[in-house]
Design an enzyme around this catalytic site. Structure first.
Site, short mmCIF file in Angstrom:
data_model
loop_
_atom_site.label_atom_id
_atom_site.label_comp_id
_atom_site.label_asym_id
_atom_site.label_seq_id
_atom_site.Cartn_x
_atom_site.Cartn_y
_atom_site.Cartn_z
N GLU A 217 8.89 0.78 -1.88
CA GLU A 217 7.54 0.51 -2.40
C GLU A 217 6.50 0.47 -1.28
O GLU A 217 5.76 -0.50 -1.13
CB GLU A 217 7.52 -0.79 -3.19
N ASP A 218 6.44 1.52 -0.48
CA ASP A 218 5.40 1.67 0.54
C ASP A 218 5.51 0.72 1.71
O ASP A 218 4.58 0.62 2.50
CB ASP A 218 4.00 1.51 -0.09
N ALA A 219 6.60 -0.02 1.80
CA ALA A 219 6.75 -0.86 2.99
C ALA A 219 7.21 0.01 4.15
O ALA A 219 7.68 1.13 3.94
CB ALA A 219 7.75 -1.96 2.73
#
Lengths: 600, 385
Positions: A217-219
């Protein structure tokens, strides 16, 4: 017979619209009419629309005659030698500004090679169609439009060196990147704008892979060693002010170490950092609650009692202290005056901010993300040549967003870093990705940028090759440490006795109407009661008249304002807000009676 | 169930009869007949268990769960509201605006329409165009080809589309009679394809004629009043007539209409003609239809609850401060919905008593709410001394 409108007003008609427009344009090119006057012929409605009003967006285009641009080699040479300027080109009628309406009648060529006799304008540069920040995105022609907008917004929030004289300025909320670098992959706009003088990012080794799940998730996953070597480190500056205000009656504030008899005196420990003048010394290490500027003020209201009892004027403590959660080192102390002539003390607090989990980073393509995990260097995957990435970026962030330029930049950055040169990624005029791949192959790497990588835990080779490269990453000013907030107990509002709101006031996180409904839907009755008990109070209620009674703590007596001493007073637990509602009803001349009944 | 099938003996399963609702029990008797004898009892026991499991427990907050179950998909509805405009058949208000309209129990709805089912043989397409013409409300406007005021002879000349008149089974003299009925001050004469109007009184005849010229257009001629537009469509093998505009009462009186299936989407009209029970069902059908069309999934029982709440006072009431909220017994509950000051003032004038019985009031005074775990009470016998 075409109707003519000037700035929306009808003025008359012309017989030959085309001829009329040509005439106007010629006059404009000769300088007899303002350059920001635009004219359009609307064939459908047979109208000539002339605009001279403010607020239209217009852009420059090179004039074309018979398929040949008026801007010649000679002009370019002169421009290079500084013999002529842009304004000369405009006044000579070589370059013209068109607004949205005049563009309707224009046929604009993108490149000079595309010119045909029908064309009447040529784009100055294809890059000119986007704004300044957007033109800083390399290989932008390969990106989806939305991502360019988002990427531009992100770039504006990047840390960097915002001004060369930052050390003597007192700006609010400033972040300063410690080791800014020039981007390896740059655009012409970086050169034009002297970007190297105020760079806002760093060239990092990025691997695109899923790793251990902490970059979902975009981390992003960050290498601890990179942070230790200075990656993304920054300093946060925050000024604190105190002014010696003047009040009526010749009273003033005084900046000093407050005396112990001042009302609201904190504690000696909190004043320990103050020098004799009541101001902290520079390089003092301050924590939350520490007084930075000591100050006493005259009493808020000149009430008679205080004047008599204490003899002199009682004074009130009004020092400036660090708020909840703040800390740092005193960077600078400034003594000056305000416009009104009051003494003003400003203290700049500095705090180093080392990247931690939750801090936000972005590439230049709208691919922002927060740090999900920081791994020690030995826990990071490595390539055959021993390169360990600074950042591991998730491949799942790419397909749906179509940020192809993100991948091309990674490849170009790798070529640039290996070949020791800067790569030109100017939008529409960039170096060709195919050529870059060939160059990478020559440098001894696979042309697609992928490399064999090894699992740091087992030492086994990964079955898939990993795309590793070098790209420009920006640290954004959103730092968790400045935003993180929680509360168990804390200040309450005076009126309702409910917890305050917001981080600055150490407030609670509201359990709102809809959240309440979820408790109700679960039938969690007692949990709901407990969650809403923040303003719970016990009030005395008169069983005779139903009004709220009075509990005199000093005499330890309860009585009713209506029924007197004999009243049957009972203590009831309700929310303070309800008591307030009863009081407000009374102020409306509505008499709310409480009829008490035993519950069990 | 088709025809007479095997059915289990009621007397054999008497113990279960009281534990199950009648309909469930009877269906079970039929269904379980096919099972081997040894398993029938076991199946019944399982059924009872399942039935009890599916019941709402005492103290379950059904109203709020309904609100959440409709409200949550409702937030998605706002985004795709007008998607149905002009796709097929007619422009119909659906989505959130229509849902709000129904729940508010609005007097006039934005797109009133009817679905008229026909009796056989008409449902197979017999005289479909004739029926359609009989339904549609026709006004003079549609029959007039030209109107001219003859100033010299003080006449109004209406040129009639004779062809169209024939289509609607009308004749010139009938038209002139209708006109005469509507305008008593004029004399109407038929002259071939013209109808000539002459004022009977002498008072400012020209002004009268010009006035007539406008008013004559709106005269109702034939069909059913209120039906603006008629569209026959074929649905599941039979012809059905969709209309824009409703007039349930008159449509039901037409001899070719199948009154048992014909319906309108105007809920208040249903209430006034067929009663609250029908209106309740209409609310359920309409709301369910909207939610289904949006591709959302809401259990019918939630909608049933809303419809019941709207109708349980014997009349259809909207979910507004003038509707069901007004019926709430608690002053605090009413005041916390909308216009609090008015409710407090009215309550104080009437000297109302709030017994603090429901959820909202108990949240306000920070007491356990009488729902779920807050509902049961411990009852103890006092020890006699």
């Amino acid at each position: 017979m075409a109707e003519v409108y000037i700035s929306g007003k009808y003025v008359g008609t012309v017989d030959n619209a085309k001829e009329f427009i040509d005439q106007i344009k010629t006059e404009r090119r000769l300088g007899n009419l303002p350059i920001d006057l635009n004219i359009q012929y609307d064939e459908d409605y047979d109208q000539v629309i002339i605009e001279t009003s403010k607020g239209r967006v217009s852009r420059p285009l090179i004039l074309v005659k018979d398929g040949k641009p008026l801007l010649t080699e000679r002009h370019l040479q002169q421009l290079e030698k500084n013999e002529i300027s842009w304004n000369d080109l405009v006044s000579q009628g070589i370059v013209e500004y068109l607004d949205a309406s005049e563009e309707e009648n224009a046929l604009v060529a993108f490149y000079a090679e595309e010119l045909t006799p029908e064309h009447n304008y040529l784009e100055v540069a294809p890059l000119a169609m986007v704004g300044f920040v957007t033109s800083l995105v390399p290989f932008g022609q390969h990106n989806q439009g939305v991502r360019m907008i988002q990427g531009s917004k992100n770039q504006k929030q990047a840390m960097g060196i915002y001004m060369a004289n930052f050390h003597q300025r007192l700006d609010m909320d400033v972040h300063l990147l410690h080791y800014p670098q020039k981007p390896i992959v740059k655009t012409i706009m970086h050169d034009i704008s002297n970007y190297e003088k105020h760079a806002a990012g760093q060239n990092l080794v990025v691997a695109i892979m899923a790793f251990e799940g902490y970059n979902i998730e975009d981390a992003i996953i960050v290498n601890k060693a990179s942070i230790d070597r200075g990656m993304g480190r920054s300093t946060y500056y925050r000024p604190v002010f105190a002014e010696e205000l003047r009040y009526s009656g010749g009273l003033t504030d005084k900046i000093c170490i407050p005396d112990k008899d001042v009302s609201g005196y904190r504690s000696e420990k909190e004043y320990r950092l103050l020098e004799e003048d009541g101001i902290v010394f520079t390089e003092a290490v301050v924590k939350e609650g520490d007084v930075v500027i000591g100050k006493v003020s005259p009493p808020r209201f000149l009430s008679a009692i205080e004047d008599y009892t204490l003899g002199g004027t009682s004074r009130r403590e009004s020092s400036v202290a660090l708020k909840h959660g703040e800390q740092g080192i005193i960077d600078m102390v400034v003594l000056t005056e305000t416009e009104a002539g009051n003494r003003l003390v400003a203290v700049k607090v500095r705090e180093p901010k080392i990247p931690e989990i939750g801090d936000k980073f972005t590439s230049r393509h709208g691919q922002k993300g927060v740090i999900g995990m920081i791994y020690n260097e030995e826990d990071m995957p490595f390539t055959a040549s021993g390169i360990k990435p600074d950042i591991i970026f998730s491949p799942h962030s790419v397909p749906s967003r179509m940020t192809v330029a993100h991948l091309i930049e990674l490849l170009a950055g790798k070529v640039g870093a290996l070949a020791g040169r800067y790569i030109d990624g100017t939008m529409f005029d960039s170096e060709k990705p195919e050529d870059l791949r060939k160059e990478l192959l020559k440098l001894g790497f696979r042309d697609d940028g992928s490399e064999v990588m090894y699992d740091p835990v087992t030492g086994k080779r990964y079955l898939a090759r990993i795309f590793v490269g070098d790209m420009y990453y920006l640290r954004l000013k959103h730092i968790v440490a400045n935003k993180m907030h929680a509360r168990a107990r804390g200040p309450v509002q005076l009126l309702t006795r409910q917890p305050t709101e917001g981080k600055a006031r150490e407030g609670g996180l509201r359990l709102g109407e809809m959240e309440k409904d979820t408790f109700v839907a679960h039938g969690a009755s007692l949990l709901l009661k407990e969650r809403f008990s923040s303003d719970s109070t016990v009030i005395p209620v008169c069983n005779n008249c139903g009004l709220i009674g009075i509990h005199d703590y000093r005499k330890d007596k309860v009585y009713c304002p209506v029924c007197g001493d004999k009243a049957d007073i009972r203590f009831v637990e309700v929310s303070y807000a309800f008591k307030l509602l009863l009081d407000e009803l009374k102020s409306l001349y509505v008499h709310p009676k409480l009829k008490l009944k035993l519950k069990y | 169930m088709t025809g007479k099938e095997k059915m289990l003996e009621k007397s054999e399963f008497k113990e279960f009869e009281k534990k199950l609702p009648k309909k469930v029990f009877e269906t079970a008797l039929q269904e379980f007949a096919t099972l081997p004898k040894s398993k029938q009892k076991k199946a019944m026991e399982l059924l009872v268990k399942q039935y009890l499991n599916s019941l709402a427990e005492p103290g379950e907050c059904v109203g709020l769960v309904t609100a959440q179950s409709i409200g949550e998909p409702g937030t998605q509805m706002t985004l795709n509201t007008f998607h149905f405009a002009g796709v097929s058949e007619m422009n119909v208000t659906t989505g959130l605006p229509r849902l709000i309209e129904i729940l508010d129990a609005r007097k006039s709805i934005s797109t009133a329409m009817m679905t008229i089912y026909l009796k056989k043989p008409y449902s197979e397409g017999k005289d479909l165009d004739v029926i359609a013409r009989k339904l549609k409300a026709m006004h003079m406007e549609e029959f007039i080809e030209e109107i001219s005021v003859d100033i010299a002879s003080l006449q109004l000349r209406l040129k009639i589309k004779k062809q169209k008149l024939g289509d609607y089974d009308l004749r010139m003299d009938k038209i002139s009679r209708i006109l005469k009925k509507n305008f008593k001050n004029f004399d109407f004469k038929v002259d071939n394809e013209f109808i000539i109007a002459k004022p009977l009184t002498r008072e400012d005849p020209l002004k009268q004629l010009y006035r007539l010229r406008e008013r004559v257009k709106t005269v109702f001629v034939s069909g059913v009043k209120g039906i603006k537009y008629v569209l026959p469509v074929k649905r599941e093998g039979e012809y059905v007539i969709l209309t824009s505009g409703t007039n349930l009462k008159e449509v039901l009186n037409l001899e070719f209409v199948d009154g048992s299936r014909t319906r309108t989407n105007d809920i208040l009209e249903v209430e006034s003609i067929l009663g609250v029970e029908a209106a309740r069902q209409a609310i359920v059908d309409e709301v369910y239809d909207i939610i289904q069309r949006q591709g959302l999934n809401v259990d019918v029982r939630h909608i049933l609850l809303v419809a019941d709440t709207m109708c349980f006072n014997g009349k259809v009431q909207g979910v507004t401060r003038y509707g069901i909220v007004k019926e709430k017994p608690s002053v605090l509950a009413r005041a916390s919905f909308e216009t609090p000051i008015r409710h407090f003032v009215e309550a104080s004038v009437l000297g109302e008593i709030d017994s603090l019985n429901s959820v909202l009031e108990n949240v306000m005074i920070n007491q356990p709410i009488p729902i779920g775990t807050g509902l049961p009470r411990l009852v103890m016998k006092r020890e006699e001394k």
